[in-house]
Design a protein around this motif. Structure first.
Motif, PDB file in Angstrom:
ATOM      1  N   THR A 196       0.835  -1.208   0.000  1.00  0.00           N
ATOM      2  CA  THR A 196       0.000   0.000   0.000  1.00  0.00           C
ATOM      3  C   THR A 196       0.857   1.241   0.000  1.00  0.00           C
ATOM      4  OG1 THR A 196      -0.103  -0.071   2.420  1.00  0.00           O
ATOM      5  CG2 THR A 196      -1.855  -1.186   1.195  1.00  0.00           C
ATOM      6  N   GLY A 197       1.962   1.197  -0.706  1.00  0.00           N
ATOM      7  CA  GLY A 197       2.831   2.365  -0.810  1.00  0.00           C
ATOM      8  C   GLY A 197       2.227   3.436  -1.683  1.00  0.00           C
ATOM      9  N   SER A 198       3.020   4.464  -1.995  1.00  0.00           N
ATOM     10  CA  SER A 198       2.521   5.635  -2.724  1.00  0.00           C
ATOM     11  C   SER A 198       2.279   5.367  -4.191  1.00  0.00           C
ATOM     12  CB  SER A 198       3.516   6.791  -2.574  1.00  0.00           C
ATOM     13  OG  SER A 198       4.790   6.402  -3.062  1.00  0.00           O
ATOM     14  N   ARG A 252       7.007 -14.922 -16.481  1.00  0.00           N
ATOM     15  CA  ARG A 252       6.299 -13.711 -16.919  1.00  0.00           C
ATOM     16  C   ARG A 252       5.910 -12.899 -15.696  1.00  0.00           C
ATOM     17  NH1 ARG A 252       0.808 -12.943 -17.969  1.00  0.00           N
ATOM     18  NH2 ARG A 252       0.455 -15.178 -17.679  1.00  0.00           N
ATOM     19  N   THR A 253       6.108 -11.588 -15.802  1.00  0.00           N
ATOM     20  CA  THR A 253       5.828 -10.687 -14.679  1.00  0.00           C
ATOM     21  C   THR A 253       4.934  -9.551 -15.162  1.00  0.00           C
ATOM     22  OG1 THR A 253       7.949 -11.181 -13.656  1.00  0.00           O
ATOM     23  CG2 THR A 253       6.841  -9.173 -12.941  1.00  0.00           C
ATOM     24  N   GLU A 254       3.953  -9.172 -14.300  1.00  0.00           N
ATOM     25  CA  GLU A 254       3.081  -8.044 -14.589  1.00  0.00           C
ATOM     26  C   GLU A 254       3.069  -7.135 -13.371  1.00  0.00           C
ATOM     27  OE1 GLU A 254      -1.630  -7.588 -15.000  1.00  0.00           O
ATOM     28  OE2 GLU A 254      -0.726  -8.695 -16.681  1.00  0.00           O
ATOM     29  N   VAL A 255       3.512  -5.895 -13.583  1.00  0.00           N
ATOM     30  CA  VAL A 255       3.577  -4.904 -12.509  1.00  0.00           C
ATOM     31  C   VAL A 255       2.437  -3.914 -12.711  1.00  0.00           C
ATOM     32  CG1 VAL A 255       5.014  -3.194 -11.339  1.00  0.00           C
ATOM     33  CG2 VAL A 255       6.084  -5.184 -12.427  1.00  0.00           C
ATOM     34  N   SER A 256       1.621  -3.714 -11.664  1.00  0.00           N
ATOM     35  CA  SER A 256       0.505  -2.761 -11.706  1.00  0.00           C
ATOM     36  C   SER A 256       0.696  -1.771 -10.581  1.00  0.00           C
ATOM     37  CB  SER A 256      -0.833  -3.487 -11.536  1.00  0.00           C
ATOM     38  OG  SER A 256      -0.979  -4.500 -12.502  1.00  0.00           O
ATOM     39  N   SER A 257       0.478  -0.481 -10.888  1.00  0.00           N
ATOM     40  CA  SER A 257       0.692   0.528  -9.850  1.00  0.00           C
ATOM     41  C   SER A 257      -0.211   1.721 -10.099  1.00  0.00           C
ATOM     42  CB  SER A 257       2.162   0.968  -9.825  1.00  0.00           C
ATOM     43  OG  SER A 257       2.397   1.795  -8.717  1.00  0.00           O
ATOM     44  N   LYS A 258      -0.618   2.318  -8.969  1.00  0.00           N
ATOM     45  CA  LYS A 258      -1.518   3.488  -9.029  1.00  0.00           C
ATOM     46  C   LYS A 258      -1.123   4.439  -7.917  1.00  0.00           C
ATOM     47  CE  LYS A 258      -6.372   4.840  -8.438  1.00  0.00           C
ATOM     48  NZ  LYS A 258      -6.048   5.762  -7.323  1.00  0.00           N
ATOM     49  N   PRO A 296      -8.554   0.401 -11.556  1.00  0.00           N
ATOM     50  CA  PRO A 296      -8.268  -0.480 -10.420  1.00  0.00           C
ATOM     51  C   PRO A 296      -9.433  -1.409 -10.133  1.00  0.00           C
ATOM     52  CG  PRO A 296      -8.744   1.743  -9.650  1.00  0.00           C
ATOM     53  CD  PRO A 296      -8.674   1.824 -11.145  1.00  0.00           C
ATOM     54  N   THR A 297      -9.148  -2.602  -9.639  1.00  0.00           N
ATOM     55  CA  THR A 297     -10.184  -3.566  -9.304  1.00  0.00           C
ATOM     56  C   THR A 297     -10.737  -3.286  -7.916  1.00  0.00           C
ATOM     57  OG1 THR A 297      -8.634  -5.122  -8.315  1.00  0.00           O
ATOM     58  CG2 THR A 297      -8.976  -5.297 -10.698  1.00  0.00           C
ATOM     59  N   LYS A 298     -11.863  -3.900  -7.647  1.00  0.00           N
ATOM     60  CA  LYS A 298     -12.515  -3.702  -6.346  1.00  0.00           C
ATOM     61  C   LYS A 298     -11.642  -4.247  -5.213  1.00  0.00           C
ATOM     62  CE  LYS A 298     -16.779  -4.835  -3.846  1.00  0.00           C
ATOM     63  NZ  LYS A 298     -18.097  -5.546  -3.914  1.00  0.00           N
ATOM     64  N   GLU A 299     -11.024  -5.383  -5.438  1.00  0.00           N
ATOM     65  CA  GLU A 299     -10.156  -5.990  -4.409  1.00  0.00           C
ATOM     66  C   GLU A 299      -8.971  -5.088  -4.107  1.00  0.00           C
ATOM     67  OE1 GLU A 299      -7.590 -10.104  -3.662  1.00  0.00           O
ATOM     68  OE2 GLU A 299      -8.597  -9.726  -5.580  1.00  0.00           O
ATOM     69  N   GLU A 300      -8.410  -4.489  -5.155  1.00  0.00           N
ATOM     70  CA  GLU A 300      -7.250  -3.608  -4.954  1.00  0.00           C
ATOM     71  C   GLU A 300      -7.643  -2.383  -4.139  1.00  0.00           C
ATOM     72  OE1 GLU A 300      -4.881  -4.741  -9.101  1.00  0.00           O
ATOM     73  OE2 GLU A 300      -6.178  -2.978  -8.995  1.00  0.00           O
ATOM     74  N   LEU A 301      -8.811  -1.831  -4.405  1.00  0.00           N
ATOM     75  CA  LEU A 301      -9.247  -0.648  -3.656  1.00  0.00           C
ATOM     76  C   LEU A 301      -9.555  -0.997  -2.203  1.00  0.00           C
ATOM     77  CD1 LEU A 301     -11.552   1.049  -6.337  1.00  0.00           C
ATOM     78  CD2 LEU A 301      -9.231   1.711  -5.657  1.00  0.00           C
ATOM     79  N   GLY A 306      -6.065   4.043   1.011  1.00  0.00           N
ATOM     80  CA  GLY A 306      -5.504   5.344   0.633  1.00  0.00           C
ATOM     81  C   GLY A 306      -5.524   5.601  -0.849  1.00  0.00           C
ATOM     82  N   GLY A 307      -5.808   4.602  -1.632  1.00  0.00           N
ATOM     83  CA  GLY A 307      -5.941   4.800  -3.073  1.00  0.00           C
ATOM     84  C   GLY A 307      -4.671   4.556  -3.851  1.00  0.00           C
ATOM     85  N   SER A 308      -3.580   4.281  -3.220  1.00  0.00           N
ATOM     86  CA  SER A 308      -2.316   4.012  -3.939  1.00  0.00           C
ATOM     87  C   SER A 308      -1.849   2.607  -3.590  1.00  0.00           C
ATOM     88  CB  SER A 308      -1.247   5.036  -3.557  1.00  0.00           C
ATOM     89  OG  SER A 308      -0.955   4.985  -2.180  1.00  0.00           O
ATOM     90  N   PHE A 309      -1.232   1.968  -4.547  1.00  0.00           N
ATOM     91  CA  PHE A 309      -0.721   0.617  -4.304  1.00  0.00           C
ATOM     92  C   PHE A 309       0.234   0.245  -5.438  1.00  0.00           C
ATOM     93  CE2 PHE A 309      -4.467   0.056  -6.959  1.00  0.00           C
ATOM     94  CZ  PHE A 309      -4.038  -0.840  -7.920  1.00  0.00           C
TER      95      PHE A 309
END
Length: 1594
Positions: A196-198, A252-258, A296-301, A306-309
């Motif tokens: 749950t970083g910035s 295979r790697t997938e990086v997602s960030s917001k 962003p997905t519901k699980e991620e939120l 805080g809205g960032s991950f």
């Protein structure tokens, strides 16, 4: 719309360094970087999934949307040629651009608000459904300048921890109210790390996947200092953790960030196979990969309120079926302070800084892990805590740091030592290790090998930084008194946890400290009182200041050691629980031997005879039974034993150490049991064959007491098992068992290649008797027990029993063959020494280990085979047969096919023949064969040969001696057939006798030497020559024969016998034989007077016109007596001298012979009457003399007749010296007037006067002719010298290009010499340089130079070493003759130096002076070395030999041969033909030897004569003198490097031509100097004669 600046400013993760951004920020009008033009970069994502990068040059303030669309369209059209998008862009629609924050731009975009060279992401909206995946969205091309290091190895946990590090850094910067969550999910299908970083924007996420582009590298300096445990996770240093770790974990790697402010989630896709295989989109050399934007997905939120991950998902993981329990414990150990921490709370409560989950389980709630288990097992007592600060000293070398990081000069650490006591007889550390192994830890450590130090950096565990000890903790090797022995055991119960800040640098894999970092070195050596030496890859402790504090007080090393010992003692006394001990008075053993066999580590043990264990008393002598598997060494069966003693480690009252029982097993006799005795009042314990068993076997119930009946029964069984003897089965017995080979039944056999493949032995019991054959293979008499039998086979030659060698050793256990058990079958394979092939004694020794059974020894003698395989010489030496002389004995041996020497049964009838090349015939006169005393050799003695054809096979004289036996060829012996000693010689030329003239040097004389058979004497034969009537011009009378069998004596002999008629002789002698003499008769010559001498004459008159003649035995005048005036000694001088005892006659006046006659114009007569005797003698041949006698009468008293009465006689004669008749002064009117004479005499005077005028005129004419001849010769020589000088200079330039003969650095050495203002060598070199070659004659013509410039060396080391050895002799002046020394300096009558003479005057002209004395070496007066020379002119000295006869190790050669003569002085020789090496350098070095090292030189001191030097600076002066210290001489020999290529034929011709010209030039300069002297002399004589003629005859 034109939003504010922040509308298009890209966001960063909060933990990025703002300082770094400000450093890169560009102001309007400035360039994008030094030396490069700035641009605005816009990355445009198209609706069809394509990505376009638009670059707008500097100076553009804004750009319209339409213009930007046109640029995008152009690039899109170019890209579509290589790409096939799924749909097309609607370029005719109402287009607009959208940024990361969903701001819409429809008209224009202001560019001046953007940073130069930064990439900003825009989405092109054409009204259609946008794509979520974009091609080439991310540029992952690595920054190669930052990739200086890569992780050496990765494990699953290490790679996963690298990704967790990134998440930990991200969440740590969250605000206090924000969640700090790290969630790890591991399954066989996917690995996920969520935090749950910035979050990351487009720039940051691209850096995440780009190797070398770290987001956190600059944070390291902010994590230096602070309070322990230094929880500032600034782990990022290298910029490849995320990329490398993800590629290691899966395919295979997938990086997602917001981020908090963005609406979309950026996606980065990595595929390992595509990246590695090169199929990534983009140009060659770049890595571009797919990306995307999504909601962003519901699980991620839900997980990130805080809205960032940031979420990293790794698909198709390589590691499957992971032990989740073990993974949780590992991660908990690595991040323990971030999960559970007692230091952050002011009240000391445990807090949870980070919520850390693995598969939904909070790690703070799980038990296990090394840290947790260790904390639970430690005592509750106070910890030993140290705070340590490290700081680099100023002026030291810069600390190495990882690429891209700024080095630090400060580091901090906290050390926390906890105590793990012994409880209930078991160490807490052992309990910890057992618990960890149950949790799946792969630790191989035990109590003795336990790693007592664990390290963390910024709260993160470094798994590989597990150290055994820190120096202040280690008491194992310390010497202590008895009261401190407990410290060694107690120190092994301490665990030290080290927490460090960011001042310490990790390895790239972040599993250990950087090994070459000075702070790492200082930490690992904390407490060491011996600083490390500094070398190329290690820092010294003295490079780092270390400040150690405890409870805020500074400690030095002594205080640290004292306080640590006090803490150990306190922990030991309070928490260690002592185990069981003995109940009787113990015997204390200090430093017992056999520690390893006793299984103890303590230096003090207590020995008891009784002890209590499990409420039972055990005493010495008690019989026990140890069950199978009780402990190590008891795995196969139950063992009965006798309890002897019990051992307890440490002193009474110490914490319980290990306890052991000392037992003697039933098969060990009492005498072989352990010993406890007193040696010099000190108790001593020896284990011998007893065994040490841990007392814990009593606790496990595997040690039982045994009563007497069971023990006696067991003893009876044991006795039946005792072996008695070992027996070898015979060949018949082996055949019964189906074995074909065995040891021979007889003790002797012949050599054969059939060796026994199998040797069978059995063990017989004591009841066996060998007399009954039927019992041999009866199982009852063959023991079935499985002993271990050893066989050792040794061999020695019959004559050398002291050289017995072991050729085989092996061990076997019992086997079964044809139902017979207890057979010990050995299969010896001796590859290097096959059995029974070598003649000698073979000894077979059979034995049983740890048994009373006697050894069985069998000896077999092997004799040589009777079949002769070859003949050979006893010694492989060169046999030389000299004609007519018996040769040394030749011993011939016979060998079988195994190289065994076969003895001779009788004297063989051997024939001998000698074969030579070129049909040379050698006759064998006689020889005597015999057998040696031991019958092993055929000795050929007294072999005499004759031959007169040896000249046809010289110089090798190779021949072959052929031995045959009844037409059977036996052996070819290479020999040399040499001529005998000198028996006769001939003299060439045949008219040699014509050269036998007294005083003449024999120019042409060649001796041809023959032996008694007419063969020329061998080359290099040394012959002693004895002469009578001759004199040697050179010192040595010993000469060597040349390749033609001759000795050239030309210019070596001078006839010393006179004309008395005696004979001269020359004798030749070699090998102390009778000299062979030849004599020659010198023709007799006499001196007579042909003119008449009056019997009487008047006193005061003179005898005139005396004519002397030299006649032979026939009375004929010898016209060869003719004085060649003006040839300056080239031929013999023939002059006559008048001597007399009656009056003073000037004997320096000489009268020349002309064709055998000499005219003496006048001899003065004494003025007193009586007998006048004078002697006429040849000036060079004293035996040619004639004595004349005349009676002197007083003259009559009459008036003397005088030609000129005006002249005063005495005015002339008083000042005149006796005159030669050839001198015009003798016949001038003055002298004639002074002589009273009669009329007849007066008339004779007149005739003489006219004759004098004629002679004087003729002499003037002759002198003029000689002057006229010399002047053109001198001019011609000068012109030739000019031509030769020009040609020499041209050739010298060519030789410079060859690079082999011009010394490197010679000019530099010459400059150094000339710079010495007070040195004679400097003045000599300046004077020589100021002169031209043609002008070097006279005094300075014989000055050769100085020592330093007359030689060269091949290496700088040799040059410096030789200069140091010679010292001030390097500047010694070298000249030709001793007479030249007197011309360098002059002295007055009082012996004081004359400053106006020669070198002193030259020094004064230059404004210099000569201080002190200086050396001058005269090569003509140096005794030359008589050793032979090789083709290169090196002296052929024999190599030095040690007393053992070998050549010393490291010997490189003799110094005199390692100095090369300077090319300009290769032709500098003495009058006797000796060069500079055998004169000058032999005088300086002698036989000084050169070695590689001082050690080599020291070992060879017994064979060093004149001294020695070594390349590492050692100098021995010889005769007990050694030079110590060090010197760096500035004047050394010039260095000529070794030739780096072979000279071509053209180069060789140029070099030979250059040397010929140099020699010819030197000869012409010498001739020119000689002719100039002659010309000056002739001009002087001409002037003298001419002046006389003008004075008296004109």
């Amino acid at each position: 719309m034109d939003g504010k600046r922040q509308l298009l400013t890209p966001q960063k993760r909060p933990n990025e360094d703002s300082g770094t951004r400000q450093f890169n920020k560009r102001t309007p009008g400035s360039g994008g970087g030094v030396g490069s033009q700035g641009v605005y970069k816009l990355k445009v994502l198209l609706p069809n999934g394509m990505t376009v990068l638009v670059k707008i040059p500097e100076g553009t303030e804004f750009i319209t949307v339409r213009e930007l669309v046109n640029r995008v369209k152009q690039q899109c059209n170019r890209a579509q040629k290589t790409s096939n998008p799924k749909k097309n862009v609607r370029w005719d629609a109402d287009l607009c651009f959208i940024d990361d924050y969903d701001r819409v731009f429809k008209s224009s975009i202001k560019l001046i608000r953007l940073e130069m060279n930064k990439v900003y992401t825009l989405r092109l909206d054409d009204g259609s459904q946008p794509s979520t995946i974009f091609e080439n969205m991310w540029d992952l091309t690595p920054d190669t300048e930052l990739l200086m290091e890569l992780p050496e190895e990765y494990t699953f946990e290490t790679a996963l921890a690298d990704l967790v590090d990134n998440s930990l850094q991200a969440v740590w910067t969250n605000d206090e109210g924000d969640d700090r969550l790290i969630s790890v999910e591991v399954s066989n299908e996917k690995i996920s790390i969520f935090d749950t970083g910035s979050g990351m924007d487009s720039t940051s996420i691209e850096k995440w996947g780009k190797m070398g582009a770290s987001l956190h590298r600059s944070y390291r300096t902010q994590a230096i200092g602070g309070k322990p445990p230094y929880l500032k996770p600034a782990f990022g240093m290298f910029g490849y953790g995320g990329f490398i770790a993800s590629m290691h974990l899966g395919r295979r790697t997938e990086v997602s960030s917001k981020t908090k402010t963005s609406k979309k989630v950026y996606m980065l896709c990595l595929e390992r196979d595509a990246l590695v295989g090169g199929s990534v989109s983009g140009s060659k050399g770049s890595w571009r990969t797919y990306g995307g934007l999504r909601n962003p997905t519901k699980e991620e939120l839900e997980l990130s309120p805080g809205g960032s991950f940031t979420k990293v998902e790794i698909f198709e993981p390589k590691m499957r079926s992971t032990n989740i329990r073990r993974l949780k414990c590992k991660l908990k150990d690595i991040y323990f302070p971030y999960i559970q921490c007692d230091d952050l709370s002011k009240k000391g409560k445990t807090s949870t800084p980070i919520e850390f989950e693995v598969n939904g389980v909070n790690l703070a709630e799980i038990p296990g892990g090394e840290v947790a288990i260790t904390n639970l097992s430690s005592c509750n007592g106070p910890e030993f805590v140290l705070q340590v600060r490290f700081k680099l000293k100023h002026g030291n070398a810069t600390m190495t740091s990882s690429q891209g990081t700024r080095p630090s000069d400060e580091a901090n650490a906290r050390l926390t030592c906890v105590y793990l006591p012994v409880k209930e007889g078991k160490e807490s550390i052992e309990r910890v290790l057992d618990a960890l192994k149950e949790d799946g830890y792969d630790y191989t450590e035990e109590f003795g090998s336990f790693r007592h130090v664990s390290c963390r950096r910024l709260g993160r565990l470094l798994p590989d930084a597990r150290w055994a000890w820190l120096p202040f903790m280690d008491f194992r090797q310390r010497s202590m008194n008895i009261s401190q022995v407990f410290l060694k055991r107690s120190s092994m119960r301490v665990k030290c946890f080290i927490e460090t800040d960011a001042g310490f640098s990790p390895t790239p894999s972040k599993t250990d400290f950087a090994h070459q970092n000075p702070f790492t070195t200082a930490l690992r050596n904390l407490g060491s009182k011996q600083s490390l030496e500094k070398d190329s890859d290690m820092y010294s402790l003295t490079d780092v200041d270390v400040d150690i504090r405890r409870d805020g007080k500074s400690l030095n090393l002594t205080q640290l050691d004292k306080q640590y010992q006090m803490w150990l003692k306190d922990m030991h006394d309070r928490y260690d629980e002592e185990g069981d001990s003995g109940i009787d008075e113990p015997v204390l053993i200090v430093n017992p031997s056999d520690k390893k066999a006793l299984h103890i580590s303590n230096n003090v043990v207590r020995v008891h005879k009784a002890f209590r264990r499990k409420e039972k008393i055990w005493k010495s002598g008690q019989k026990i039974k140890i069950l199978k598997g009780a402990c190590g060494g008891f795995h196969k069966q139950n063992v009965y034993a006798t309890l002897e003693y019990s051992l307890f480690e440490g002193f009474q009252g110490d914490a319980a150490g290990d306890a052991w029982m000392i037992c003697r097993t039933i098969d060990i006799p009492e005498k072989d049991g352990c010993l406890l005795e007193s040696v010099e009042e000190n108790p001593k314990f020896e284990l011998q064959k007893s065994v040490s068993i841990p007392m814990s076997v009593i606790d496990s119930g595997k040690c039982l007491a045994v009563d007497d009946s069971k023990w006696n029964k067991q003893m009876e069984k044991q006795y039946q098992k005792f072996p008695s003897t070992i027996e070898i089965l015979t060949s018949r017995q082996c055949r019964e068992l189906g074995l074909e080979s065995s040891l021979p039944d007889e003790s002797e056999t012949y050599a054969t290649d059939v060796s026994p493949a199998e040797i069978v032995a059995v063990i017989r019991p004591g009841t066996y008797k060998s007399g009954t054959p039927s019992k041999h293979l009866d199982q009852k008499y063959v023991m079935k027990d499985n002993f271990e039998m050893s066989l050792v086979i040794t061999y020695y030659a019959i004559k050398k029993p002291q050289d017995e060698t072991n050729i085989y050793s092996g061990r076997v256990v019992a086997s079964t063959l044809r139902d017979l058990q207890g057979l010990y079958v050995f299969k010896p394979k001796c590859k290097s020494h096959p059995l029974f092939q070598k003649a000698g004694i073979y000894t077979f020794t059979f034995s049983i280990r740890d048994s009373s059974c006697e050894k069985c020894v069998v000896k077999v003698q092997v004799k040589p085979s009777r079949e002769v395989h070859r003949w050979a010489l006893a010694k492989n030496s060169q046999y030389n047969l000299t004609v007519g002389c018996p040769c040394k004995p030749i011993s011939v041996l016979m060998f079988d096919q195994y190289d065994n020497q076969i003895p001779f049964l009788e004297l063989p009838d051997v024939s001998i023949q000698i074969n030579c090349q070129d049909a040379a015939r050698v006759i064998l006169n006689d020889w005597c064969p015999s057998l040696s005393i031991d019958k092993l050799g055929l000795v050929i003695e007294d072999l005499i040969i004759e031959s007169s054809d040896l000249d046809s096979i010289r110089p090798s004289y190779d021949a072959t001696m052929v031995l045959t036996l009844t037409d059977s060829h036996l052996l070819d012996i290479p020999i040399k057939v040499l001529p005998g000693c000198v028996q006769r010689f001939t003299v060439q030329p045949e008219n040699f006798v014509k050269q036998l003239i007294p005083g003449i040097v024999i120019q042409d004389l060649n001796l041809e030497l023959f032996d008694a058979h007419g063969n020329h004497v061998q080359e290099n034969t040394k012959v002693e020559l004895r002469v009578d009537g001759f004199r040697w011009l050179k010192r040595s009378s010993a000469k060597k024969v040349d390749a033609c069998g001759c000795i050239d004596l030309g210019c070596f002999l001078k006839v010393s016998e006179g004309y008395s008629g005696k004979s001269v002789s020359l004798a030749v002698c070699s090998n102390e034989e009778t000299p062979i003499r030849k004599e020659w008769q010198i023709e007799k010559r006499q001196l007579r007077i042909s003119s008449e001498i009056p019997e009487r004459c008047f006193a005061g008159s003179q005898l005139e016109h005396l004519v002397f003649e030299v006649v032979n035995s026939k009375g004929e005048v010898d016209v060869n007596f003719h004085d060649e005036d003006g040839n300056h000694g080239i031929r013999q001088s023939h002059t006559l001298v008048i001597k007399s005892h009656c009056m003073e006659i000037d004997e320096s006046v000489k009268y020349a012979f002309r064709e055998g006659r000499c005219i003496v114009r006048a001899v003065p007569v004494p003025s007193e009457e009586g007998e006048f005797t004078f002697v006429a003698v040849h000036s060079n041949c004293p035996d040619l003399q004639l004595t004349c006698k005349v009676m002197i009468d007083l003259p009559l008293e009459t008036e003397p007749v005088n030609i000129s009465h005006n002249l005063n006689v005495h005015s002339v004669v008083e000042t005149e010296t006796p005159l030669d008749y050839r001198s015009p002064l003798y016949h001038t009117p003055k002298t004639m007037d002074t002589c009273p004479a009669t009329a007849k005499q007066h008339e004779a005077y007149i005739d003489n006067f006219y004759q004098l005028e004629k002679d004087l005129y003729n002499e003037i004419h002759e002198i003029g002719l000689r002057i006229g001849k010399l002047e053109p010769e001198i001019k011609k020589l000068e012109e030739a010298i000019e031509v030769n000088l020009s040609e020499c200079e041209g050739l010298r330039d060519q030789i410079l290009s060859i690079g082999t003969h011009v010394p490197l650095g010679k000019n530099k050495i010459m400059e150094r010499v000339e710079s010495k203002s007070d040195c004679a060598g400097s003045l000599v070199m300046k004077h020589l340089n100021a002169m031209q070659d043609r002008d070097r004659h006279g005094v300075m013509g014989n000055i050769i130079g100085i020592v330093a410039l007359l030689g060269t060396t091949s290496t700088f080391e040799l040059s410096r070493l030789f200069a140091e050895y010679l010292g001030d002799q390097m500047l010694a002046v070298v000249c030709k003759h001793y007479e030249d020394v007197h011309l360098l300096e002059g002295y007055d009558k009082k012996g004081r130096l004359n400053p106006d003479f020669a070198l002193q005057m030259f020094a004064r002209e230059l404004g210099q002076s000569i201080n002190g004395r200086y050396h001058v070496l005269c090569i003509e007066d140096i005794r030359a070395c008589g050793a032979d020379k090789d083709a290169e002119g090196k002296l052929l000295f024999p190599d030095p030999t040690l007393p053992c006869g070998s050549r010393p190790a490291g010997f490189l050669g003799y110094a005199v041969n390692l100095v090369n003569i300077d090319d300009d002085h290769l032709d500098t020789v003495t009058d006797s033909g000796f060069g500079l090496r055998e004169t000058l350098f032999y005088r300086l070095f002698g036989e000084t030897q050169v070695y590689e090292t001082r050690d080599d030189m020291t070992r060879a001191v017994s064979c060093i004569k004149d001294g020695a030097v070594s390349l590492d600076g050692g100098i021995l002066r010889g005769n007990g003198a050694v030079s110590l210290g060090c010197l760096e001489p500035d004047v050394i020999f010039p260095v000529v490097p070794a030739r780096n290529r072979l000279l071509s034929e053209e180069d060789k011709r140029e070099l030979d031509r250059y040397r010929e010209l140099k020699l010819k030039l030197k000869q012409m300069i010498a001739t020119l100097s000689k002719n100039r002297k002659s010309l000056e002399c002739e001009k002087g004589r001409f002037k003298e004669r001419y002046d006389l003629y003008v004075k008296y005859f004109t």
